[in-house]
Motif scaffolding. Structure first.
Motif, PDB file in Angstrom:
ATOM      1  N   GLN A   1     -15.522   3.948  -2.922  1.00 17.73           N
ATOM      2  CA  GLN A   1     -16.003   4.943  -1.964  1.00 17.73           C
ATOM      3  C   GLN A   1     -17.391   5.427  -2.345  1.00 17.73           C
TER       4      GLN A   1
ATOM      5  N   CYS B   1     -14.171  -3.497   7.348  1.00 14.03           N
ATOM      6  CA  CYS B   1     -12.862  -4.166   7.251  1.00 14.03           C
ATOM      7  C   CYS B   1     -12.747  -5.378   8.173  1.00 14.03           C
TER       8      CYS B   1
ATOM      9  N   LEU C   1      -5.011   4.110   2.722  1.00 17.42           N
ATOM     10  CA  LEU C   1      -5.811   3.661   3.843  1.00 17.42           C
ATOM     11  C   LEU C   1      -5.109   4.036   5.138  1.00 17.42           C
ATOM     12  N   SER C   2      -5.877   4.301   6.156  1.00 17.84           N
ATOM     13  CA  SER C   2      -5.299   4.653   7.450  1.00 17.84           C
ATOM     14  C   SER C   2      -4.615   3.442   8.065  1.00 17.84           C
TER      15      SER C   2
ATOM     16  N   LEU D   1       0.827  -1.207   0.000  1.00 14.98           N
ATOM     17  CA  LEU D   1       0.000   0.000   0.000  1.00 14.98           C
ATOM     18  C   LEU D   1       0.865   1.262   0.000  1.00 14.98           C
TER      19      LEU D   1
ATOM     20  N   LEU E   1      -8.782   2.165  -5.873  1.00 19.82           N
ATOM     21  CA  LEU E   1      -9.263   3.054  -4.810  1.00 19.82           C
ATOM     22  C   LEU E   1      -9.964   4.223  -5.490  1.00 19.82           C
TER      23      LEU E   1
ATOM     24  N   ARG F   1     -11.095  -0.570  -2.857  1.00 20.18           N
ATOM     25  CA  ARG F   1     -12.171   0.105  -2.125  1.00 20.18           C
ATOM     26  C   ARG F   1     -12.955   0.978  -3.088  1.00 20.18           C
TER      27      ARG F   1
ATOM     28  N   LYS G   1      -7.137   0.945   9.365  1.00 24.88           N
ATOM     29  CA  LYS G   1      -7.763   0.135   8.323  1.00 24.88           C
ATOM     30  C   LYS G   1      -6.801  -0.931   7.808  1.00 24.88           C
ATOM     31  N   ARG G   2      -5.548  -0.572   7.648  1.00 21.18           N
ATOM     32  CA  ARG G   2      -4.556  -1.527   7.155  1.00 21.18           C
ATOM     33  C   ARG G   2      -4.399  -2.705   8.109  1.00 21.18           C
TER      34      ARG G   2
ATOM     35  N   LEU H   1      -7.593  -4.863   8.043  1.00 19.90           N
ATOM     36  CA  LEU H   1      -7.707  -5.617   6.798  1.00 19.90           C
ATOM     37  C   LEU H   1      -6.746  -6.792   6.757  1.00 19.90           C
TER      38      LEU H   1
ATOM     39  N   TYR I   1     -15.116  -2.262   0.958  1.00 21.68           N
ATOM     40  CA  TYR I   1     -13.781  -2.847   0.847  1.00 21.68           C
ATOM     41  C   TYR I   1     -13.942  -4.222   0.196  1.00 21.68           C
TER      42      TYR I   1
END
Length: 274
Positions: free
Chosen positions: A51, A79, A20-21, A10, A261, A49, A24-25, A28, A58
């Motif tokens: 949006q 997630c 992704l934050s 990523l 994304l 993802r 979230k990573r 996931l 996701y």
């Protein structure tokens, strides 16, 4: 993108502005590994993802022994919890063909059939068509993106004489010169242009690795952007037709992959922008 190397990969595609934050990573990576165990997939990847206005989908992808065979796709809103998506059918594709605009982010949201919209349509319907759930639109959009811009480097997969496609253990990555050419990348879907080639053109192809369509024949011309990053040690391809699709490859290594994304909307104005 493979679940095990997700945080690292990523970072490679973060130059496009999407990402992704850290929370979230982490969520996931853990949930995708559990997904592989529970569904007994040979490999699980984060597809991307989509949006929506009120939330995001996701998408994960589960693979079996035949890498070119049917793939299982699942989606999650948080997630952590995953729901299996049905395979795309011709009926689904026809139903959702006219739907436009942003996703809502709610799988139970219902759209009116496209034929009912627009005052210019003077046809009278005796019965109103069934409402279309956003989950069905999600299925067809993922399928459409994968067929249009899902890709692999040349030589990464090998087709056996009896049919199944496997990862090529001898693949050591593309050279930097090859990695900068569109014909070094293939669409990872059923070939179309390959079937129309003459016998003379096919004579120079290796049937074990050249069994897919290359990106160089994509229409419209110029729908791909190729960039070198990190001092030329990383090759990034971005789709201008489906903004949000990013592919990465580190030349002379086995590291490659792609992620989507975006908003799930096709850039239909691209031919007029080039």
């Amino acid at each position: 993108m493979d679940a095990e190397s997700l945080p690292y990969t990523l970072d490679l595609v973060a130059g496009g502005g999407g990402g992704l934050s850290a929370e979230k990573r982490a969520a996931l990576r853990t949930s995708l590994l559990l997904l592989r165990r529970d569904y007994r997939f040979e490999q699980v990847r984060l597809w991307g993802r989509i949006q929506g206005i009120r939330g995001a989908y996701y998408i994960a992808e589960g693979l079996g022994a035949d890498r070119a065979g049917p793939r299982s796709r699942l989606y999650s809103l948080n997630c952590v919890e995953w729901s299996l998506l049905p395979p795309a059918t011709e009926e689904m594709i026809t139903q959702t063909a006219g739907l436009k605009g942003r996703f809502q982010g709610d799988p139970s949201y219902e759209y009116e059939p496209p034929e009912k919209k627009g005052e210019e349509n003077e046809r009278i319907y005796e019965e109103e068509g069934p409402m279309i759930k956003e989950e069905i639109r999600l299925v067809t959009t993922i399928d459409q993106i994968d067929k249009a811009v899902g890709m692999i480097p040349r030589g990464a997969f090998i087709k056996t004489p009896i049919g199944p496609v496997h990862e090529n253990r001898n693949f050591e990555g593309l050279s930097l010169t090859e990695a900068k050419k569109l014909n070094s990348y293939f669409h990872f879907t059923e070939p179309v242009n390959l079937k129309n080639r003459t016998l003379l053109e096919k004579a120079d192809l290796d049937p074990s690795i050249d069994f897919l369509d290359s990106l160089e024949h994509d229409i419209p011309k110029g729908s791909w952007s190729i960039q070198l990053e990190r001092g030329g040690s990383l090759v990034i391809l971005r789709s201008l037709l489906w903004p949000g699709l990013t592919f990465y490859h580190i030349p002379r290594t086995k590291q490659y992959g792609y992620i989507y994304l975006g908003t799930g909307e096709k850039n239909i104005d691209l031919p007029f922008m080039l």
